[in-house]
Each structure stands twice: as C-alpha cells, then as structure tokens.
Write a protein that holds these residues in place. Sequence first.
Motif, PDB file in Angstrom:
ATOM      1  N   THR A   1       1.211  -0.950  -0.305  1.00 40.06           N
ATOM      2  CA  THR A   1       0.488   0.120  -0.372  1.00 40.06           C
ATOM      3  C   THR A   1       0.876   1.443   0.468  1.00 40.06           C
ATOM      4  O   THR A   1       1.399   1.478   0.965  1.00 40.06           O
ATOM      5  N   ARG A   2       0.321   2.479  -0.528  1.00 43.27           N
ATOM      6  CA  ARG A   2       1.320   3.794  -1.040  1.00 43.27           C
ATOM      7  C   ARG A   2       0.798   4.756  -1.574  1.00 43.27           C
ATOM      8  O   ARG A   2      -0.306   4.155  -1.932  1.00 43.27           O
ATOM      9  N   HIS A   3       1.122   5.725  -0.990  1.00 44.30           N
ATOM     10  CA  HIS A   3       0.204   7.231  -1.679  1.00 44.30           C
ATOM     11  C   HIS A   3      -1.631   6.608  -1.270  1.00 44.30           C
ATOM     12  O   HIS A   3      -2.689   7.275  -1.875  1.00 44.30           O
ATOM     13  N   VAL A   4      -1.446   7.561   0.654  1.00 41.60           N
ATOM     14  CA  VAL A   4      -2.672   6.851   0.667  1.00 41.60           C
ATOM     15  C   VAL A   4      -3.491   8.664   2.107  1.00 41.60           C
ATOM     16  O   VAL A   4      -2.307   8.351   2.675  1.00 41.60           O
ATOM     17  N   ARG A   5      -4.085   8.732   1.282  1.00 38.97           N
ATOM     18  CA  ARG A   5      -4.916   9.913   2.726  1.00 38.97           C
ATOM     19  C   ARG A   5      -6.139   9.401   2.849  1.00 38.97           C
ATOM     20  O   ARG A   5      -7.007   9.492   2.966  1.00 38.97           O
ATOM     21  N   ILE A   6      -6.121   9.694   4.227  1.00 42.77           N
ATOM     22  CA  ILE A   6      -7.543   9.589   5.083  1.00 42.77           C
ATOM     23  C   ILE A   6      -7.489  10.507   6.043  1.00 42.77           C
ATOM     24  O   ILE A   6      -6.568  11.564   6.933  1.00 42.77           O
ATOM     25  N   PHE A   7      -8.603  11.499   5.455  1.00 39.96           N
ATOM     26  CA  PHE A   7      -8.599  12.867   6.506  1.00 39.96           C
ATOM     27  C   PHE A   7     -10.082  13.053   6.558  1.00 39.96           C
ATOM     28  O   PHE A   7     -11.469  12.076   6.135  1.00 39.96           O
TER      29      PHE A   7
ATOM     30  N   PRO B   1       9.811 -14.268  10.163  1.00 40.06           N
ATOM     31  CA  PRO B   1      11.135 -14.220   9.445  1.00 40.06           C
ATOM     32  C   PRO B   1      10.826 -12.589   8.478  1.00 40.06           C
ATOM     33  O   PRO B   1      11.855 -12.515   7.369  1.00 40.06           O
ATOM     34  N   GLY B   2       9.651 -12.125   8.356  1.00 39.82           N
ATOM     35  CA  GLY B   2       9.414 -11.673   6.421  1.00 39.82           C
ATOM     36  C   GLY B   2      10.255 -10.116   6.721  1.00 39.82           C
ATOM     37  O   GLY B   2      10.039  -9.601   7.841  1.00 39.82           O
ATOM     38  N   ILE B   3       9.976  -9.751   5.753  1.00 38.96           N
ATOM     39  CA  ILE B   3      10.954  -8.499   6.193  1.00 38.96           C
ATOM     40  C   ILE B   3       9.860  -7.381   4.844  1.00 38.96           C
ATOM     41  O   ILE B   3       9.430  -7.607   4.613  1.00 38.96           O
ATOM     42  N   GLY B   4       9.983  -6.218   4.773  1.00 40.41           N
ATOM     43  CA  GLY B   4      10.046  -4.904   5.013  1.00 40.41           C
ATOM     44  C   GLY B   4      10.549  -3.680   5.338  1.00 40.41           C
ATOM     45  O   GLY B   4      11.248  -3.879   5.686  1.00 40.41           O
ATOM     46  N   LYS B   5      10.085  -2.855   4.929  1.00 38.35           N
ATOM     47  CA  LYS B   5      10.150  -1.344   5.513  1.00 38.35           C
ATOM     48  C   LYS B   5       8.479  -0.108   4.873  1.00 38.35           C
ATOM     49  O   LYS B   5       7.351  -0.431   4.344  1.00 38.35           O
ATOM     50  N   VAL B   6       8.567   0.884   6.000  1.00 39.40           N
ATOM     51  CA  VAL B   6       7.059   1.157   6.173  1.00 39.40           C
ATOM     52  C   VAL B   6       7.926   2.326   6.157  1.00 39.40           C
ATOM     53  O   VAL B   6       8.707   2.326   7.433  1.00 39.40           O
ATOM     54  N   SER B   7       7.312   3.256   5.988  1.00 43.30           N
ATOM     55  CA  SER B   7       8.267   4.796   5.956  1.00 43.30           C
ATOM     56  C   SER B   7       7.404   5.730   5.431  1.00 43.30           C
ATOM     57  O   SER B   7       6.412   5.746   4.797  1.00 43.30           O
ATOM     58  N   ALA B   8       7.668   7.242   5.540  1.00 41.67           N
ATOM     59  CA  ALA B   8       6.382   8.438   5.026  1.00 41.67           C
ATOM     60  C   ALA B   8       5.424   8.320   5.402  1.00 41.67           C
ATOM     61  O   ALA B   8       4.767   8.444   5.139  1.00 41.67           O
ATOM     62  N   LEU B   9       5.578   7.732   6.842  1.00 43.25           N
ATOM     63  CA  LEU B   9       3.787   8.656   8.006  1.00 43.25           C
ATOM     64  C   LEU B   9       3.544   9.664   8.457  1.00 43.25           C
ATOM     65  O   LEU B   9       4.455   9.839   8.999  1.00 43.25           O
ATOM     66  N   ILE B  10       2.491  10.608   7.680  1.00 49.22           N
ATOM     67  CA  ILE B  10       2.318  11.201   9.085  1.00 49.22           C
ATOM     68  C   ILE B  10       1.139  11.600   9.167  1.00 49.22           C
ATOM     69  O   ILE B  10       0.300  11.108   9.124  1.00 49.22           O
TER      70      ILE B  10
ATOM     71  N   ASP C   1       7.894 -12.843   2.434  1.00 48.64           N
ATOM     72  CA  ASP C   1       7.788 -12.076   1.939  1.00 48.64           C
ATOM     73  C   ASP C   1       7.688 -10.537   1.995  1.00 48.64           C
ATOM     74  O   ASP C   1       8.197 -10.255   3.583  1.00 48.64           O
ATOM     75  N   GLN C   2       7.992  -9.776   0.652  1.00 50.72           N
ATOM     76  CA  GLN C   2       8.854  -8.227   1.065  1.00 50.72           C
ATOM     77  C   GLN C   2       7.220  -7.486   1.323  1.00 50.72           C
ATOM     78  O   GLN C   2       6.372  -7.958   0.677  1.00 50.72           O
ATOM     79  N   ASN C   3       7.431  -6.369   2.376  1.00 52.26           N
ATOM     80  CA  ASN C   3       6.101  -6.349   3.075  1.00 52.26           C
ATOM     81  C   ASN C   3       6.528  -4.467   3.121  1.00 52.26           C
ATOM     82  O   ASN C   3       6.446  -4.176   4.354  1.00 52.26           O
ATOM     83  N   ASP C   4       6.453  -3.974   2.014  1.00 49.80           N
ATOM     84  CA  ASP C   4       6.922  -2.496   1.902  1.00 49.80           C
ATOM     85  C   ASP C   4       5.901  -1.552   2.225  1.00 49.80           C
ATOM     86  O   ASP C   4       4.238  -1.982   1.438  1.00 49.80           O
ATOM     87  N   LEU C   5       5.643  -0.360   2.154  1.00 48.53           N
ATOM     88  CA  LEU C   5       4.362   0.354   2.744  1.00 48.53           C
ATOM     89  C   LEU C   5       5.057   1.752   2.637  1.00 48.53           C
ATOM     90  O   LEU C   5       5.934   1.671   3.781  1.00 48.53           O
ATOM     91  N   PHE C   6       3.877   2.646   1.811  1.00 50.20           N
ATOM     92  CA  PHE C   6       4.677   3.819   2.284  1.00 50.20           C
ATOM     93  C   PHE C   6       4.139   5.642   1.959  1.00 50.20           C
ATOM     94  O   PHE C   6       3.201   4.922   1.506  1.00 50.20           O
ATOM     95  N   ASP C   7       4.030   6.481   2.703  1.00 51.76           N
ATOM     96  CA  ASP C   7       3.534   7.581   1.660  1.00 51.76           C
ATOM     97  C   ASP C   7       2.074   7.742   2.082  1.00 51.76           C
ATOM     98  O   ASP C   7       1.349   7.662   1.762  1.00 51.76           O
ATOM     99  N   ILE C   8       1.649   7.632   3.533  1.00 50.29           N
ATOM    100  CA  ILE C   8       0.390   7.318   3.959  1.00 50.29           C
ATOM    101  C   ILE C   8       0.343   8.503   5.544  1.00 50.29           C
ATOM    102  O   ILE C   8       1.098   9.365   6.069  1.00 50.29           O
ATOM    103  N   ARG C   9      -1.034   9.570   5.090  1.00 49.59           N
ATOM    104  CA  ARG C   9      -1.320  10.733   5.878  1.00 49.59           C
ATOM    105  C   ARG C   9      -2.382  10.408   6.257  1.00 49.59           C
ATOM    106  O   ARG C   9      -3.523  10.177   5.242  1.00 49.59           O
TER     107      ARG C   9
END
Length: 401
Positions: A234-240, A289-298, A260-268
């Motif tokens: 999931t990426r580029h999500v806007r919850i207002f 053991p699952g890997i991934g990146k979670v970043s760019a959250l506001i 599996d790779q578990n990436d998620l970024f750019d959530i506001r």
Amino acid sequence: MGLKLTFGWVCLLILSLSVCITEAQGQTKDFNVKNYGAIADGSTDNSKAFLKAWKEACEWTGRARVWIPIGTYRVNSVKFEGPCKGPIAFVIKGYLKAPTEPSLFITQNWINFRYINNLTVSGGGVLDVNFFNLLSCSKCKRLTSSYALQIYFQTMRFDFVTNAWVHHLRSINSKNTHFVVFGCVEVKFTNTRISAPADSPNTDGIKMANSRGIKIQQTTIRTGDDCIAMLAGTRHVRIFNVTCGPGHGISIGSLGKDGDQNDLFDIRVRNCSFHNTSDGIRIKTWASPGIGKVSALIYEDIFMNQVGNPIIIDQEYCPYPPCKTQPSRVQISNVTYRNIWGYSGSKVAVTFRCSQSTPCRDLVMENINLHYHGRDGEGSTALCNNVKGESLGPQNPASCI
C-alpha cells in the motif's frame, strides 16, 4: 465545380457523423435492474437480473448507469467484471440483502467489482450482509465457529479497479471486512457509513493491499476490528476527516508474518477522531522472518477520546499466543506524530515497542497532549524500546524518545 460540391458534401457528412458519435459517447444511459426481472420483495434472488443489467451497461459506449431503485432486493454472491466500453456507475437507491444460506456464497465476497476503469458506486442505499439472520438459520448454527464462515462474506471487494469513487453508501451487519481494495489505483471513499457490533470479529471497515492512490474522507466507521487496515504493497494513501469507533483504530499491518517483502509508504492521516477504540493509530508487525520497509508516514491533528492505546507501534504482534518469535525484520522509519490530543483509556498512552534487530528510526513527536486520569491521580506515561528520533514542543506524557 461538381467535384468540389461532392467533396464538400462528403466532408460535411463525415463531420456530422463525427459529432453524432461524440454525442452518443457522452450520453448517459440507465440500465434499471427492474427491466431485467429484478423484484424488490426482499426474498427473490435477483442475482441474474443484476448481472444482465451490468453486462449490457458494460457494453454501452457512452456513460452507463446500473440503476437499483428504492426497494429491498435479495442478491446472492455476484461478480461484476470489466473491462467496460465507457465509464460506468452502480447506483444503489435500494436496500440490498445477502442470503442467509452460506452455500449461496460462491466466493468469499458478496459483491465483487473486477478489472474496471472509471467506476462509481453510490446512491445512498444500504448493503446488509444479514449476518445476524445467518446466525439464526437452523442449518447454519453448526457453522458459526468454523474457519470457513470466518473467512467468508466480505461485503464489497474491488480487484484491479482504476479511478473509482465510492460514496454515499451504508454498510451494515458484515461478517468480515466491509470494503476490500486489492491491486487498485486511485480509489476514493467519501460520505460512507460503516457499522458492525463492537464485539464482532474480523469486521474491518476498509482494508487495502497492493494498491496506491487511495483516499478516504468524510467517513464514519463503527466496527469490531480495524476501522481502516493498510497491508503490504500500500502506498500514497490519504485519510482525512474520518471518525472511528468502536473498533481497533487505523492500522498499518499486520506485516511480516511470512517471508515475503512487506513494503508500505507515503501514508497521511489527518483531522480524524477516535472514540472508545482499543487502539488509535497503530503499526503492527509480526515477530517473524518477514522483511519489509514502512516509511514516510504522517499522523496529524487527531483527537482521542478514551482510546486504549492512542499511539502504538508493536513489532512483537502476536494475537494468538503462544508464538514462535524472533526480532521483526520490518524496518519502520520516518514517522511523524503531530498535534495529537485527548484522553487515553490506559496509563501508557504512547507505546513504541520496536524491533531489536531493526530499531525504529527518525520518529518525530510534536505537540502531544494525551491525558490519563488514574485512581490515584497518576497521569499518562510513554514506553519506548529500540527507537530513535526526536521530540518537539509540549509532550504529555513526557517523551521517552
């Protein structure tokens, strides 16, 4: 002279045909399900009528609307597939009821939209999975605790849909997730009301995975699980302007259960409120053991009203102990919490339980004011494990970063 005149008439004819085709493509045509045999008596199976209306609407070269007028319609499990020849709307003015027999659900979903571009689902109508009647069904009681029943009956699912708008709908009595978004691009939810009892299991409001450009605005979610859940990809999500509660809050994860790779970024997440939820804004990863990146959250401008865990990162997530645990390998970084205030339902208002092997990095806490009124007058506290970042402005509880 005659040749020039003939050529002129041919040009005029071509121009006229072009204008006619353009006008036809711009027209909106209604496909009323009653014209295809639908009966609004609350008991007749209208699945075939709905699918016939959809098929013809999908083949219309202009703007098409599948029209479901006021009334109560029973519909079994249905799948509406594209691609369609033009923009298409599914307008629900009536009350849609699911069957009470589990055997009539041919898939895990009740209403499924797939492979469609330019879709609108709206109308002010109601989606009722009718779960409580299902529980009272004499043939179904033996199934109520089975795994099959636990995974079935997602209310509405969108698979590989692009440019969609879901608005002015009400979803009630879901057995599982109300709305699922998978493999989609640019899907917007507005003015939608979702409700399920606080003790109903797995009744997430909106769940998304492998999708981007998702917007959720002016929506009220009262449920027994996550109000909104964002999974891997999931990426580029806007919850207002979302109101959540009861439920488990707005969650990222769980992530990292498998290899599996578990990436998620750019959530506001902005201008939201939480009322009597077990959690507020939560990130959860399995100690596995699952890997991934979670970043760019506001997360900013958020009100908490008696929320059990207003701010929480849990990288030791284990809902069904005992678990074989190891340090999570999902990296959480670049997360900002700004202008978050209200009342915590527990003494520990801020919990950062991060991974020992991949500590949380670049967390920012700015203007936090979460009160807790204990029996002895004690205030709220914060808990930090394996986290690096900074604190700005007033901090209540006192920051542990």
